[in-house]
Design an enzyme around this catalytic site. Structure first.
Site, PDB file in Angstrom:
ATOM      1  N   ASP A  35       3.725  -7.036 -10.442  1.00  0.00           N
ATOM      2  CA  ASP A  35       4.211  -6.657  -9.115  1.00  0.00           C
ATOM      3  C   ASP A  35       5.454  -5.788  -9.221  1.00  0.00           C
ATOM      4  O   ASP A  35       6.248  -5.923 -10.155  1.00  0.00           O
ATOM      5  CB  ASP A  35       4.567  -7.905  -8.291  1.00  0.00           C
ATOM      6  CG  ASP A  35       3.345  -8.661  -7.810  1.00  0.00           C
ATOM      7  OD1 ASP A  35       2.248  -8.086  -7.818  1.00  0.00           O
ATOM      8  OD2 ASP A  35       3.501  -9.836  -7.426  1.00  0.00           O
ATOM      9  N   ARG A  36       5.644  -4.938  -8.222  1.00  0.00           N
ATOM     10  CA  ARG A  36       6.804  -4.032  -8.207  1.00  0.00           C
ATOM     11  C   ARG A  36       8.126  -4.799  -8.241  1.00  0.00           C
ATOM     12  O   ARG A  36       9.104  -4.323  -8.819  1.00  0.00           O
ATOM     13  CB  ARG A  36       6.735  -3.134  -6.965  1.00  0.00           C
ATOM     14  CG  ARG A  36       7.859  -2.116  -6.862  1.00  0.00           C
ATOM     15  CD  ARG A  36       7.499  -1.012  -5.888  1.00  0.00           C
ATOM     16  NE  ARG A  36       7.138  -1.522  -4.577  1.00  0.00           N
ATOM     17  CZ  ARG A  36       8.003  -1.628  -3.563  1.00  0.00           C
ATOM     18  NH1 ARG A  36       9.270  -1.290  -3.723  1.00  0.00           N
ATOM     19  NH2 ARG A  36       7.600  -2.072  -2.395  1.00  0.00           N
TER      20      ARG A  36
END
Length: 203
Positions: A35-36
């Site tokens: 995930d970012r």
């Protein structure tokens, strides 16, 4: 954290585009994704042969992926194996989310082990046996202990409280990947990110 792994919706570029722009004559490809908002280990292949071998290795049962997550509340389950199938692309309030779905969901397995108790939160070591989208976040929330600072699966008030205390993102860190590659056991590790260390010191 904060840099997507690749370009996509709302993201003009990501890590892989940065690498390719910096070294245009070399080969780069993502072996997997995180995930970012997540910090930590991300494996990038530098040849097609390495990409194929690493992706095969990640699917091997001998591979171990471990994260650190700070979760809401006092965890009282001990070491807990969460076997809850997940479905993605479920729309809720106009937003795509992942949900536990015992009918159509894909097998998803996480093992939560408490490491340190704090007032109002618990630091967990989480080993994942599958790599579903948002797996740790959804499994943690499913146990009643969402990841601290998670703006998708935790209560808005809780997320706002963490932000007020200086945690600008969710507390999730890809700590370690162990896999067999070219006949050798490889271990990739990343120390806890500085902002997350600061949060723990504050607790």
């Amino acid at each position: 954290p904060g840099l997507a792994v690749h370009a996509g919706t709302g993201q003009r570029f990501g890590l892989i585009e940065v690498l390719r722009a910096a070294r245009p004559d070399e080969y780069f490809e993502l072996v997997h994704r995180i995930d970012r908002q997540t910090s930590g280990v991300l494996i990038v292949a530098r040849s097609r042969a390495a990409l194929d071998a690493l992706r095969d290795a990640l699917n091997d049962v001998a591979t171990q992926k471990r994260y650190l997550a700070l979760v809401e509340g006092a965890w009282r389950h001990g070491i807990r194996e969460v076997d809850a199938p997940l479905s993605r692309d479920v729309e809720r309030a106009g937003e795509r989310v992942v949900t536990v779905d015992h009918v159509q969901g894909k097998t998803s397995l996480s093992i939560f082990s408490p490491k340190q108790a704090y007032r109002g939160a618990t630091l967990m070591s989480v080993a994942i046996r599958t790599g579903r989208t948002h797996q740790i976040r959804v499994h943690a929330a499913h146990c009643g202990h969402p990841v601290a600072g998670d703006d998708k699966y935790a209560a808005n008030a809780a997320t706002a409280r963490w932000k007020a205390n200086g945690l600008a993102r969710m507390f999730l860190h890809a700590e370690e990947i162990q896999l067999d590659f070219n006949g050798q056991r490889r271990v990739f590790k990343a120390p806890l990110a500085r902002d997350l260390e600061t949060t723990l010191r504050g607790l």
